[in-house]
Scaffold this active site. Structure first.
Site, mmCIF file in Angstrom:
data_model
loop_
_atom_site.group_PDB
_atom_site.id
_atom_site.type_symbol
_atom_site.label_atom_id
_atom_site.label_comp_id
_atom_site.label_asym_id
_atom_site.label_seq_id
_atom_site.Cartn_x
_atom_site.Cartn_y
_atom_site.Cartn_z
ATOM 1 N N GLU A 135 0.863 -1.200 0.000
ATOM 2 C CA GLU A 135 0.000 0.000 0.000
ATOM 3 C C GLU A 135 0.889 1.236 0.000
ATOM 4 O OE1 GLU A 135 -2.894 -0.392 3.170
ATOM 5 O OE2 GLU A 135 -3.945 -1.988 2.127
ATOM 6 N N HIS B 138 -11.554 9.875 6.236
ATOM 7 C CA HIS B 138 -11.431 8.433 6.441
ATOM 8 C C HIS B 138 -11.007 8.081 7.854
ATOM 9 C CE1 HIS B 138 -10.621 4.287 5.392
ATOM 10 N NE2 HIS B 138 -9.361 4.389 5.750
ATOM 11 N N HIS C 218 -9.010 9.763 2.620
ATOM 12 C CA HIS C 218 -8.626 8.637 1.760
ATOM 13 C C HIS C 218 -8.846 9.092 0.326
ATOM 14 C CE1 HIS C 218 -8.170 4.688 0.088
ATOM 15 N NE2 HIS C 218 -7.997 4.150 1.281
ATOM 16 N N ARG D 51 -1.445 9.146 8.764
ATOM 17 C CA ARG D 51 -1.283 7.726 9.112
ATOM 18 C C ARG D 51 -0.831 6.900 7.906
ATOM 19 N NH1 ARG D 51 -4.725 3.313 8.708
ATOM 20 N NH2 ARG D 51 -6.516 4.551 8.076
ATOM 21 N N ARG E 246 -1.320 8.843 1.479
ATOM 22 C CA ARG E 246 -2.682 9.344 1.229
ATOM 23 C C ARG E 246 -2.781 10.864 1.216
ATOM 24 N NH1 ARG E 246 -5.748 4.934 5.072
ATOM 25 N NH2 ARG E 246 -5.158 3.208 3.731
HETATM 26 C C1 SIN Z 1 -7.888 0.778 2.742
HETATM 27 O O1 SIN Z 1 -8.108 -0.397 2.514
HETATM 28 O O2 SIN Z 1 -7.481 1.548 1.889
HETATM 29 C C2 SIN Z 1 -8.134 1.288 4.123
HETATM 30 C C3 SIN Z 1 -7.239 0.656 5.098
HETATM 31 C C4 SIN Z 1 -6.700 1.677 6.048
HETATM 32 O O3 SIN Z 1 -7.398 2.658 6.326
HETATM 33 O O4 SIN Z 1 -5.552 1.560 6.475
#
Ligand code: SIN
Length: 518
Positions: free
Chosen positions: A115, A341, A233, A376, A280
């Site tokens: 990610e 988010h 997000h 975060r 993000r």
């Molecule tokens: C996501 O799946 O993008 C959200 C997971 C998160 O907030 O860390």
């Protein structure tokens, strides 16, 4: 009503704490209360997973720590970051012992995902339903322990505080079905009330995310920190005129999806060399800027170049949801916008999840631990909740025998008719609040606009206060939303003024200073 340990909220933070205390001390009574039903929580909505360093040959705790600090613009507490990341494998294997299952590859190893902001694949996941898998596991495990009792539909109207010695003695609740208000006395009160996304114009959060924990802790005088650190997000599925948007997991970008504009052009490399895998904050800001320039309503996720079978196997929920809206990821672009988010700030806790009020603990999204800093890192939040609930359980087990249940304030049970503003008025005020609480207010507006927003929020509070609130959960929730919004905007203003005065000049760690943001 009395209980040794009272837990408010039934997401990962509340349940993992309750399981640990109940298992270690079968003689203690634990009560887990929720304002709706147990399954409605932010955890259940988490798609991505838990960040854990598993592949110790190619990855390391040091690299996960560095990624977390970099994402947080080094406004994190380094000791907390180290503690959380080094405990991650232990906490994950505990979950697996309790029955949680995570995806594995053809040789039986964890199928680790990637990610934004992570320098390695380290996301342990259960398809695109990791949160639900965890909540289901925890509810089952907690349900098997005879000293944990669950009560749904109990809305906490306030913490009960013994002012003379700053101790939490339990809570006052409203039973939303009977309209009875009564006190629950406890030796320990544990807040796991989640976040506040519903305050905002757009959000990925469920309807319960109304900032209740922040509002009640703030009324009780607890220290609340860094509430302006709201994470947007970047990839919430855009649907015109909907406030609550379906999340397209960051794992989709980790899987190779692109973000493009209406002409199908990728643009993120203009903003960061990591492109789609930037953090993000960077991706959200880039999308907002591009939309302002182009005048378009949304950007898009492009999955058309990805292997369709593999994509659908990894992301069955996303595939199904898009299909239900007539979007076929094989040939269509998926419209997205940034949406609120995650509440990165919250009730200030120490490394044992103790708040500034005695006998009151907090963990999960409602708590501010210092792990995340300014922004975060993806998939660090379920981990934070597991670690802090573990820490809290150890401290509670050490201290609880010294605590008594005291019920000296003589709160009498009362039954009230549901007063409060009518639902049309409530809806109107919510809409006004949502319109104020935008991405721009936090990240783009000048001090003047922030001050105007604060005045507007105060006016909404005054409007709501014209109605008596007794017995009306919707009214009380809205009051919590307004109160939390006010804290967010006040912290935003303070942060802005401080940074203009050189308060955040470089990468120095500023936790002590941020504690003053009460
Ligand atoms: C996501 O799946 O993008 C959200 C997971 C998160 O907030 O860390």
């Amino acid at each position: 009503m009395k209980t040794d340990v009272l837990v408010i909220g039934s997401g990962i933070a509340g349940l993992s704490f309750a399981i640990k205390v109940a298992t270690a001390r079968p003689d203690l009574s634990l009560l887990v209360i929720t304002k709706n039903s147990g399954e409605v929580c932010n955890t259940a909505h988490a798609q991505g997973g838990i960040a854990v360093v598993i592949d110790r040959l190619r990855d390391s705790f040091e690299q996960h720590i560095e990624d977390t600090l970099k994402a947080g613009q080094r406004l994190n507490d380094p000791d907390v970051v180290k503690m959380v990341i080094s405990q991650a494998p232990q906490r994950l294997f505990e979950l697996i012992d309790w029955g949680a299952s995570f995806d594995s590859n053809e040789v039986g190893e964890f199928d680790l995902g990637l990610e934004g902001g992570h320098s390695h694949k380290r996301i342990v996941h259960h398809k695109d339903l990791t949160g639900k898998e965890m909540v289901d596991t925890l509810i089952k495990k907690a349900g098997s322990l005879s000293n944990i009792r669950f009560e749904d539909h109990l809305f906490v109207t306030d913490l009960s505080i013994e002012k003379s010695n700053n101790k939490c003695r339990g809570v006052i609740v409203l039973d939303n079905r009977t309209k009875e208000e009564f006190k629950i006395s406890s030796r320990i009160t544990f807040l796991a009330t989640g976040g506040s996304g519903r305050i905002f114009q757009n959000t990925t959060n469920p309807s319960v995310a109304t900032g209740d924990g922040i509002a009640m802790a703030s009324r009780a005088g607890a220290i609340i920190t860094n509430m302006h650190f709201i994470q947007f997000h970047p990839t919430a599925l855009y649907q015109k005129s909907l406030q609550a948007l379906f999340l397209i997991s960051e794992a989709v970008r980790g899987f190779g999806a692109w973000i493009v504009n209406a002409k199908g052009e990728r643009f993120l490399y203009k903003y960061d060399e990591r492109g789609e895998l930037a953090t993000r904050d960077i991706v959200s800001e880039a999308i907002v800027k591009e939309l302002k320039i182009s005048g378009e309503e949304s950007a898009f996720i492009d999955c058309r170049h990805l292997d369709p079978e593999e994509f659908a196997a990894h992301f069955p929920t996303i595939t199904k949801h898009c299909a239900s809206l007539g979007i076929d990821f094989r040939k269509d672009l998926i419209p997205i916008v940034p949406a609120a988010h995650y509440q990165t700030g919250g009730i200030q806790v120490n490394q044992w999840a103790e708040t500034s009020i005695h006998h009151l603990y907090a963990s999960g999204e409602c708590a501010h631990t210092g792990l995340h800093g300014r922004n975060r890192l993806a998939s660090n939040s379920l981990l934070e909740a597991l670690v802090y609930s573990h820490q809290a359980s150890q401290k509670v087990l050490e201290k609880i025998d010294d605590f008594t249940i005291e019920d000296s304030d003589g709160f009498e049970m009362r039954r009230s008719r549901a007063y409060g503003a009518d639902s049309q008025t409530l809806q109107r005020i919510i809409k006004e609040l949502n319109n104020i609480m935008s991405f721009d207010l936090l990240y783009a507006s000048n001090i003047n606009d922030k001050e105007k927003a604060l005045d507007h929020i105060k006016a909404l509070q005054a409007k709501l206060n014209m109605y008596p609130s007794a017995g009306n959960q919707q009214h009380l929730e809205l009051s919590n939303m307004i109160q939390t919004a006010r804290v967010i905007v006040e912290h935003t203003l303070k942060f802005r003024i401080d940074s203009e005065n050189g308060y955040i000049p470089n990468k120095a760690f500023r936790r002590k200073k941020s504690l003053e943001l009460v």
